[in-house]
Motif scaffolding. Structure first.
Motif, PDB file in Angstrom:
ATOM      1  N   SER A  59       0.561  -1.302  -0.695  1.00 44.93           N
ATOM      2  CA  SER A  59       0.219  -0.116  -0.143  1.00 44.93           C
ATOM      3  C   SER A  59       0.735   1.041   0.473  1.00 44.93           C
ATOM      4  O   SER A  59       0.254   2.152   0.221  1.00 44.93           O
ATOM      5  CB  SER A  59      -1.643   0.112   1.056  1.00 44.93           C
ATOM      6  N   GLY A  60       1.845   1.336   0.116  1.00 42.80           N
ATOM      7  CA  GLY A  60       3.097   1.928  -0.042  1.00 42.80           C
ATOM      8  C   GLY A  60       3.776   2.748   0.943  1.00 42.80           C
ATOM      9  O   GLY A  60       4.000   4.021   1.572  1.00 42.80           O
ATOM     10  N   LEU A  61       3.225   2.981   2.056  1.00 41.31           N
ATOM     11  CA  LEU A  61       3.517   3.019   3.376  1.00 41.31           C
ATOM     12  C   LEU A  61       4.933   2.568   3.894  1.00 41.31           C
ATOM     13  O   LEU A  61       5.263   3.011   4.893  1.00 41.31           O
ATOM     14  CB  LEU A  61       2.353   2.065   4.645  1.00 41.31           C
ATOM     15  N   CYS A  62       5.797   2.161   3.874  1.00 46.05           N
ATOM     16  CA  CYS A  62       6.377   1.685   3.376  1.00 46.05           C
ATOM     17  C   CYS A  62       7.340   1.335   2.717  1.00 46.05           C
ATOM     18  O   CYS A  62       7.175   0.769   1.459  1.00 46.05           O
ATOM     19  CB  CYS A  62       7.133   0.997   5.358  1.00 46.05           C
ATOM     20  N   PHE A  63       9.021   1.452   2.759  1.00 44.36           N
ATOM     21  CA  PHE A  63       9.614   0.902   1.501  1.00 44.36           C
ATOM     22  C   PHE A  63      11.111  -0.812   2.569  1.00 44.36           C
ATOM     23  O   PHE A  63      11.292   0.364   3.242  1.00 44.36           O
ATOM     24  CB  PHE A  63      10.203   1.762   0.208  1.00 44.36           C
ATOM     25  N   THR A  64      11.905  -1.265   1.372  1.00 47.29           N
ATOM     26  CA  THR A  64      12.777  -1.910   1.515  1.00 47.29           C
ATOM     27  C   THR A  64      14.049  -1.283   1.557  1.00 47.29           C
ATOM     28  O   THR A  64      13.990  -1.137  -0.425  1.00 47.29           O
ATOM     29  CB  THR A  64      12.455  -3.296   0.976  1.00 47.29           C
ATOM     30  N   LYS A  65      14.877  -1.106   2.069  1.00 48.19           N
ATOM     31  CA  LYS A  65      16.280  -0.709   1.357  1.00 48.19           C
ATOM     32  C   LYS A  65      16.921  -1.736   1.839  1.00 48.19           C
ATOM     33  O   LYS A  65      17.195  -2.539   2.917  1.00 48.19           O
ATOM     34  CB  LYS A  65      17.007   0.411   2.286  1.00 48.19           C
ATOM     35  N   ARG A  66      17.416  -2.298   0.167  1.00 51.11           N
ATOM     36  CA  ARG A  66      18.027  -3.783   0.624  1.00 51.11           C
ATOM     37  C   ARG A  66      19.338  -3.694   1.334  1.00 51.11           C
ATOM     38  O   ARG A  66      19.586  -2.845   1.563  1.00 51.11           O
ATOM     39  CB  ARG A  66      18.550  -4.011  -0.720  1.00 51.11           C
ATOM     40  N   GLY A  67      18.817  -4.812   2.251  1.00 57.60           N
ATOM     41  CA  GLY A  67      20.259  -4.863   3.683  1.00 57.60           C
ATOM     42  C   GLY A  67      20.467  -3.932   4.400  1.00 57.60           C
ATOM     43  O   GLY A  67      20.803  -3.971   5.552  1.00 57.60           O
ATOM     44  N   LEU A  68      19.499  -3.573   4.554  1.00 62.27           N
ATOM     45  CA  LEU A  68      19.533  -1.876   5.316  1.00 62.27           C
ATOM     46  C   LEU A  68      18.066  -1.826   6.978  1.00 62.27           C
ATOM     47  O   LEU A  68      18.099  -1.664   7.400  1.00 62.27           O
ATOM     48  CB  LEU A  68      19.263  -0.561   4.486  1.00 62.27           C
ATOM     49  N   GLY A  69      17.598  -2.591   5.599  1.00 65.08           N
ATOM     50  CA  GLY A  69      15.700  -2.704   6.333  1.00 65.08           C
ATOM     51  C   GLY A  69      14.853  -1.949   5.851  1.00 65.08           C
ATOM     52  O   GLY A  69      14.662  -1.248   5.086  1.00 65.08           O
ATOM     53  N   THR A  70      13.797  -1.776   6.582  1.00 62.49           N
ATOM     54  CA  THR A  70      12.381  -0.675   6.535  1.00 62.49           C
ATOM     55  C   THR A  70      12.220   0.010   7.143  1.00 62.49           C
ATOM     56  O   THR A  70      12.361   0.098   8.059  1.00 62.49           O
ATOM     57  CB  THR A  70      11.269  -2.037   6.462  1.00 62.49           C
ATOM     58  N   TYR A  71      11.616   1.034   5.784  1.00 61.28           N
ATOM     59  CA  TYR A  71      12.129   2.427   6.696  1.00 61.28           C
ATOM     60  C   TYR A  71       9.863   2.918   5.950  1.00 61.28           C
ATOM     61  O   TYR A  71       9.754   2.586   5.166  1.00 61.28           O
ATOM     62  CB  TYR A  71      12.566   3.250   5.393  1.00 61.28           C
ATOM     63  N   ILE A  72      10.251   3.824   6.508  1.00 64.95           N
ATOM     64  CA  ILE A  72       8.447   4.404   6.794  1.00 64.95           C
ATOM     65  C   ILE A  72       8.429   5.516   5.282  1.00 64.95           C
ATOM     66  O   ILE A  72       9.559   6.477   4.557  1.00 64.95           O
ATOM     67  CB  ILE A  72       7.725   5.480   7.678  1.00 64.95           C
TER      68      ILE A  72
END
Lengths: 116, 228, 248
Positions: A59-72
């Motif tokens: 739903s576009g609420l968060c995104f994943t940076k590969r190897g870094l984790g999940t961000y809002i």
């Protein structure tokens, strides 16, 4: 947090996170806990925690940076959208509850005026 | 990883577990639900290798339960079972002596978190403390299959929270947990899969979220529906 | 198996420490009395040491059996049977543990007994005369010339018999647990099967004994051999039942 056993757990946790974003305890662009940490934080099943991030990402609420984790998300329009959504839900519950009590449109409006 | 095929246990003609068929896969938390006497403990003991099935087979990674499976399976019974002479440190030493997957560091960590003292005698522990000790010792093993029989029985709310947290922390993609309880609401939010037993029989099993969606009721309500 | 044995000893250590403490105390009293030539105290302490020796011998066997029973019939059984060890290893540790404990107990009390007698003899010259006289009477009675090897052989036989009693008790307990899961009459069944096993062994021995008409040493060795075979059979049978049949 207390759970309502009739609503899917992943859904309830997402609502909780949304509320935290609106009230500012989580900011746009903040790093979210890992799904394992999320599971421990809310004492929920780790697979449910995975699902929460999957759904939120969809739903576009968060995104994943590969190897870094999940961000809002950093998208500010998202903030408005969540607010509208949460307000809508509250309104629905409110109206439904008042209707159940048998109150008319006028009575509801009057009560609302008084409270405000 | 675990497979029960028609697993049956009879005690002097009385059937405790009746032709149980169950598969347990890794990466999941299972709830084994049912009132007292429904056969949950007997089933778990069969998997742990303490009870031999009268009929049928129980296999772990395709091999019948035995020494190999005991290396990989951790079982925690409802009752305390440590030797009387032991204190909490001795329990850790015992596990370290016999289980290669036991981590002394993790044990020390959990003991501290559970507010237990290493020099305390096992015999003199309150029931809540004894329950926390059992959880700490069992979950300090990096076992592939973890069986917890009534881990929340007779424990106050604070200790319950600690135990639930420790259980959730221990779950990962490489292991499976089977938790039995007759206190369903405590388990509702931490499980993937629910198995309902009644008088030694399997009455229903399935993915918890799917069951909730299909039937429009929580596992707790489903439990009440089945056993009322 | 060494790990298992370590815990066999650990479980039964407390009572051994108590026995050792009492033994040490009595020994001090005895030696003191001999040195100070207090005959009355000496007599009492000798009696005490003798009673202690009998009780210790009895208790060491009983404790091995009680521990086995607890390891099978109480929740404590999970400690052993959850470990990745076979029933053969578990039983092996128990049998070896019992043998070592009985041997050490016997050796300790015998060594101390001999030492005390020699000490006494050194202090009182009359005592050594009494010992010689006793020897003569004994050999006169039995018609044999009592020699040290003969005494050792007799002790060995007692030792074997002692061990077999313990192992047969373990077999009986396992048998009753296997055949009668959760029945109240378990204890009686245990006891009856214990008696039965002993009768069978005794009958076999006397049957074989009748065939052997050789001297003291040969017949002793034969009965020791028969006992050893029965001990081995009982151990293996117990392990097999533990491995295949017992539900805890």
């Amino acid at each position: 947090m207390e759970f309502d056993t009739n609503v899917p757990i992943y859904f309830q946790v997402i609502q909780e996170i949304k509320k935290e974003i609106i009230n500012g305890s989580r900011k746009l662009g903040d790093k979210l806990p890992s799904s394992r940490e999320l599971a421990v934080l809310y004492k929920i099943n780790p697979n449910t925690a995975n699902r929460i991030y999957r759904e939120m990402e969809l739903s576009g609420l968060c995104f994943t940076k590969r190897g870094l984790g999940t961000y809002i998300t950093e998208d500010e329009t998202m903030l408005k959208q969540i607010r509208v959504e949460l307000a809508d839900k509250l309104m629905d519950d409110f109206v439904q509850g008042m209707r159940l009590l048998g109150l008319s449109r006028e009575e509801i409006m009057k009560d609302l005026e008084k409270k405000l | 990883m675990l497979e029960c095929k028609d697993a049956t246990k009879k005690y002097m003609g009385k059937v405790a577990v009746d032709r149980m068929n169950l598969t347990v896969e890794k990466g999941r938390i299972y709830a084994l639900l049912g009132p007292n006497g429904s056969g949950k403990t007997t089933l778990m003991k069969m998997v742990a290798g303490l009870v031999k099935p009268t009929e049928g087979v129980v296999t772990y990674n395709k091999i019948p339960i035995g020494i190999e499976s005991k290396r990989k399976v951790a079982y925690m019974s409802t009752e305390p079972f440590y030797y009387n002479y032991m204190n909490i440190a001795d329990v850790g030493k015992y596990y370290a002596d016999f289980f290669e997957d036991f981590s002394t560091e993790k044990y020390a960590q959990l003991i501290e978190r559970m507010n237990l003292r290493t020099q305390d005698k096992v015999k003199s522990l309150s029931s809540g403390m004894a329950a926390k000790l059992k959880i700490a010792a069992t979950l300090s093993r990096k076992a592939e299959l973890i069986l917890l029989d009534e881990p929340l029985n007779g424990i106050d709310i604070i200790a319950r929270e600690q135990i639930i947290t420790t259980i959730v922390e221990s779950a990962n993609d490489e292991n499976a947990l089977v938790v039995s309880s007759h206190l369903v609401d405590e388990l509702e939010k931490i499980i993937d899969y629910a198995v309902f037993m009644k008088e030694g029989n399997l009455v229903m099993q399935g993915d918890a979220e799917e069951m909730r969606a299909e039937r429009g009721m929580s596992i707790v309500e489903l439990y009440k529906r089945i056993y009322a | 198996m060494l790990q298992l044995m370590k815990y066999e000893f650990r479980k039964q250590m407390f009572s051994k420490i108590i026995i050792l403490a009492i033994l040490g105390l009595m020994e001090v009293v005895f030696l003191g009395a001999v040195l100070l030539k207090k005959e009355e105290v000496m007599a009492i302490s000798v009696l005490g040491l003798y009673v202690l020796a009998c009780m210790a011998a009895f208790y060491v066997s009983i404790e091995a059996i009680i521990t086995f029973s607890n390891d099978l019939k109480t929740k404590q059984s999970y400690m052993l049977f959850l470990t990745p060890k076979s029933a053969y290893q578990i039983m092996g540790a128990k049998v070896l543990g019992a043998i070592i404990q009985v041997f050490l107990t016997a050796a300790l009390f015998l060594a101390l007994g001999f030492a005390d007698v020699f000490f006494l003899a050194a202090r009182y010259s009359k005592v050594s005369e009494i010992i010689d006289a006793a020897k003569e009477i004994l050999s006169g009675l039995s018609g044999l010339d009592i020699t040290l090897p003969m005494i050792l052989m007799t002790l060995f036989l007692i030792f074997i018999c002692w061990i077999s009693t313990i192992i047969f008790a373990m077999l009986s307990i396992t048998l009753s647990t296997t055949v009668l899961e959760n029945r109240k009459s378990k204890w009686i069944i245990s006891f009856l099967s214990f008696i039965l096993i002993n009768v069978v062994v005794y009958k076999t021995m006397s049957l074989v004994g009748d065939q052997v008409t050789a001297g003291f040493y040969i017949s002793s060795l034969v009965s020791a051999g028969i006992s050893a075979v029965f001990i081995a059979l009982a151990s293996i049978g117990t392990s097999w039942m533990l491995e295949k049949k017992v539900s805890l």
